[in-house]
Structure formats: structure tokens, C-alpha cells
Write a protein that holds these residues in place. Structure first.
Motif, short mmCIF file in Angstrom:
data_model
loop_
_atom_site.label_atom_id
_atom_site.label_comp_id
_atom_site.label_asym_id
_atom_site.label_seq_id
_atom_site.Cartn_x
_atom_site.Cartn_y
_atom_site.Cartn_z
N VAL A 1 0.88 -1.24 0.12
CA VAL A 1 -0.12 -0.04 0.04
C VAL A 1 0.86 1.21 -0.05
O VAL A 1 2.15 1.29 0.27
N SER A 2 0.18 2.31 -0.31
CA SER A 2 0.92 3.85 -0.29
C SER A 2 0.07 4.92 0.02
O SER A 2 -1.22 4.68 -0.30
N GLY A 3 0.53 6.01 0.63
CA GLY A 3 0.10 7.16 0.55
C GLY A 3 0.13 7.89 -0.67
O GLY A 3 0.83 7.61 -1.48
N CYS B 1 5.89 1.64 -2.62
CA CYS B 1 4.72 0.99 -1.78
C CYS B 1 5.50 0.24 -0.82
O CYS B 1 6.55 -0.35 -0.82
N CYS C 1 2.38 -4.98 3.60
CA CYS C 1 1.46 -5.21 4.72
C CYS C 1 2.37 -6.05 5.57
O CYS C 1 3.26 -6.82 5.70
N LYS D 1 -1.31 -9.24 8.35
CA LYS D 1 -2.23 -8.13 7.59
C LYS D 1 -2.06 -8.68 6.29
O LYS D 1 -1.38 -9.26 6.01
N SER E 1 -3.30 -7.15 1.94
CA SER E 1 -4.19 -6.24 0.83
C SER E 1 -4.40 -7.12 -0.24
O SER E 1 -3.48 -7.49 -0.76
N ILE F 1 -4.54 1.16 -0.38
CA ILE F 1 -4.17 2.23 0.35
C ILE F 1 -4.15 1.86 2.02
O ILE F 1 -3.74 2.66 2.69
N GLN F 2 -4.59 0.64 2.37
CA GLN F 2 -4.48 0.15 3.63
C GLN F 2 -4.41 -1.23 3.64
O GLN F 2 -4.97 -1.94 2.62
N CYS F 3 -3.96 -1.83 4.66
CA CYS F 3 -3.87 -3.32 4.94
C CYS F 3 -4.85 -3.69 6.04
O CYS F 3 -5.26 -2.76 7.09
#
Length: 413
Positions: A350-352, A358, A361, A365, A367, A373-375
Motif C-alpha cells: 500500500v502507499s499514501g 509502496c 503489509c 495483515k 491487502s 491504500i491500507q492493510c
């Protein structure tokens, strides 16, 4: 000289000698000339004679004047490499030379003319007009000739007197240079053979200049980069005309250009003979002497006059050429430096926003989405007994004889 009427040479006693050459005529057999008092009675065309004037009387002329020569009636005479010394006239004009034509001769070609080339006049005097020369409705030409002032002082007004036609006085300097001369009435006196080159930034296309002011500034858009220019040169595309003392900043000079300089980076000149280089607009750049070019995809130039385009930073991208700024990558994507677009994060990462890469997780966790964008926690979202390793895109259930504790662990024996 050539003549159809009287020519009179008048001088006092002294040592001296003239060379007389009657010039060519369309009908040379018709040319005949004589010198009074029986000295020459059979002169013909192309006749070269050395005449000793010390035996001639000083009062043979009908009109007083011209201590060395009195020319009238349409005479055309030329003198070169001659020094006139101790010439004088009592109760007359022209201490050395008098040249005249009848006032009725309105056509210039019918008037008397006297040319003096590399001649020197020393110790001269006339009681009336023209200490050296006097002209009346006639043409006097002095080329590279010197009038020596008595005792080295400046020549007084009235040294050269002209009624009607003004004298034509020039130095003997070629194009691109000027003589060492001083003004004498409407004429000049020059040091014979002494020339100085026109300064840089100026030119002289004709010979005969008598002072530095006769060297003209190069016209706008042209230059002379060395002394002694007979003409100015043009400036090519990608360069501009300026002064050598100015910084290389793309801002030149109008007239008087001394150099043609390549436009500095960040500026351009698309025409010949430019005096200024224009700034590249934002979104473009240039190297020295090159035209402005749009920034490539993945690069940008934020301000005008940029010397180079800059790569978009990590986590940003430039999608089109000519960019002035870069755009942040959105959450769930990332980019390397100089990217034209952003790349989605793969499942398990994931990334912001504006991410350079990236992130996996954590263990436990997962994704399962591209561009995540989140795990998510395995036990919370799937149930007890489910877990995962770091960077997982899905969760695993523990096998028989294993139990869940920070991942699946083997049951003790």
C-alpha cells in the motif's frame, strides 16, 4: 597635366626642378605645347622633360599669384611626391599655388583642377589670400599631403583660401583607417603615410579618412571585432551583438557592436543580426546558442529563462511535454524520479499520496487489492486461526498440529 590654354609656373630664384608630362588626349597628334622664353618650343603628347626653373623670371605670368604654380583656363594638373619650399607671392594670392577658372565656366568639367599627392609645403607666404593655396571657381585636391606650420605652431586661418568650389582634402589612408591630420580652413593637413586603424566597433568603407570620427559605428545588428575594419560583419542565429566589456547575459547593444556572442543557456535568438536573446518561456529551456525546447515528459521548468529542465521528483510525475510543474502521485500509487506516470501498488502493498515506493503489509495483515491504500488484519476480517506473513495479499489458516500465535506455530509435543 593637360591644358588647352595658358599654364603659368611662377617662382622666385632658388634651386628647384619640375617634371612636366602632358597627358593623353583622344587625338594625341593634336597636342602641342611650348614654354615661354624659348625654353621648350616643340612639346608633344607624352612628353617628359626636366626643366630648371632657376633661370626663369618671376614675373612672366599675366596675373600675379602662385609662388610655385599658377593654373587657369581649364587646366588639369597633377603633382606627386613633391616638396614645395620657400614659396611666396608679393601683392598676390596663393603662396605656393593659385588655381582659377573664369566665372563663366559653370560646368565643373571645364574648370581648372590641381591634384597634389604626397606633397609637402614648407615656408610659404602670400600678401593677400591663401598662404599656401588660393582657388577661384576651380578645384583643389590634396591627397596625403602636408602643410608644415612655421615653427611647429598651428596653421593660421587663411592658409587655404577657396572662392567657389571647396577643396577636396583627404588622407592617404586606406579603408578601415584614418590619418593624423589637422583642419586647415576648409582643408586638412596630414602627416604623409601615417595612418591609424579604426577602433573596434567602428568601420570605414572608403579611403581618405582624416580623423577617428570618420570611422562610423557599426549599424545595429552588426559588429567589428578587430581594429581596422572596412566593413562590419553580421551575427548568426543563436547569437547577439554586444560590447566585449559587457557580461554574457543576452542583452546587447544597438550600434557600435564589438562582438557576436552566443546566447547564454536559457535564452535564444531565432534571427540573424540580433541585439538581444529572448528568455525561454516556463516549461522550456536551452543550452548555449541553441533554440528553446519544450521540457520532455517527466521533466519541468517552473520559471522563464531556465537553463535546463528538472526531472520530476520521487512520488511525482509529468504527463506531458512543456510542463511547468509536476503532479503528486495519488494514494495507492508510486513513482520513480522523472516518471511520466504513477504505478499502482501491487496486492500486498500500500502507499499514501506522493509515495516514492509502496510498503508491504505487516505480518498478520493483508491487502488483496491493486492500488491498495491500507492493510487489513487477518483475524479481525477473516476470523481466528487466520494469519499471514509480511506483504501478503491473503490470509492463511493454521494446519493441524499448529496453533495461532504470532502466526501459525507448531503445537508442542
Amino acid at each position: 597635366f593637360s591644358a588647352t590654354e595658358q599654364v603659368c609656373f611662377d617662382r622666385g630664384q632658388g634651386q628647384g626642378e619640375y617634371v612636366i608630362l602632358v597627358t593623353e588626349d583622344p587625338y594625341p597628334n593634336n597636342i602641342q605645347w611650348t614654354l615661354s622664353e624659348g625654353h621648350v618650343v616643340d612639346g608633344t603628347a607624352h612628353d617628359l622633360r626636366h626643366l630648371d626653373f632657376t633661370t626663369l623670371k618671376a614675373d612672366d605670368c599675366e596675373t600675379p599669384g602662385g609662388g610655385a604654380a599658377y593654373l587657369k583656363g581649364g587646366v588639369r594638373a597633377s603633382f606627386s611626391d613633391t616638396t614645395f619650399k620657400r614659396t611666396s607671392v608679393a601683392n598676390g594670392n596663393g603662396g605656393a599655388v593659385t588655381v582659377s577658372s573664369e566665372l563663366s565656366k559653370m560646368n565643373v568639367t571645364d574648370r581648372s583642377t590641381a591634384d597634389f599627392t604626397r606633397c609637402t609645403f614648407e615656408d610659404f607666404e602670400a600678401d593677400f589670400y591663401g598662404q599656401v593655396a588660393s582657388t577661384s571657381n576651380a578645384q583643389l585636391r590634396l591627397f596625403d599631403s602636408h602643410l608644415a606650420a612655421p615653427d611647429g605652431i598651428s596653421l593660421a586661418a587663411g592658409t587655404v583660401f577657396a572662392f567657389g568650389d571647396q577643396p577636396d582634402c583627404q588622407s592617404g589612408c586606406p579603408a578601415g583607417s584614418y590619418g593624423t591630420c589637422e583642419s586647415v580652413d576648409s582643408c586638412v593637413s596630414c602627416k604623409i603615410g601615417e595612418c591609424s586603424p579604426c577602433p573596434i566597433g567602428t568601420y570605414r568603407s572608403e579611403s581618405g579618412a582624416v580623423e577617428a570620427a570618420d570611422c562610423l559605428p557599426c549599424p545595429t545588428g552588426t559588429f567589428s571585432g578587430a581594429e581596422g575594419a572596412a566593413q562590419c560583419g553580421g551575427c548568426e542565429v543563436g547569437a547577439y551583438v554586444t560590447l566585449v566589456s559587457r557580461p554574457v547575459n543576452g542583452f546587447g547593444v544597438g550600434s557600435g557592436g564589438e562582438a557576436c556572442i552566443t546566447c547564454p543557456a536559457g535564452r535564444e535568438s531565432n534571427e540573424t543580426n540580433s541585439i538581444e536573446c529572448s528568455s525561454c518561456s516556463a516549461g522550456s529551456s536551452s543550452t548555449d546558442g541553441a533554440p528553446c525546447a519544450e521540457c520532455e515528459i517527466g521533466t519541468y521548468a517552473q520559471v522563464a529563462g531556465s537553463e535546463r529542465c528538472t526531472e520530476c521528483d520521487f512520488g511525482k510525475f509529468g504527463a506531458s511535454a512543456g510542463g511547468e510543474t509536476c503532479i503528486d502521485c495519488g494514494a495507492g500509487t508510486y513513482s520513480a524520479k522523472g516518471a511520466a506516470s504513477c504505478t499502482d501498488c501491487v496486492a500486498g502493498t500500500v502507499s499514501g499520496a506522493a509515495a516514492a515506493k509502496c510498503t508491504n503489509c505487516d505480518a498478520g495483515k493483508y491487502s488483496n487489492l491493486t492500488g491498495g491504500i491500507q492493510c487489513f488484519d487477518c483475524e479481525i476480517t477473516i476470523g481466528k486461526g487466520y494469519s499471514s506473513l509480511a506483504g501478503a495479499s491473503s490470509c492463511d489458516v493454521c494446519k493441524d498440529e499448529y496453533y495461532m500465535y504470532d502466526g501459525c506455530q507448531p503445537c508442542p509435543a
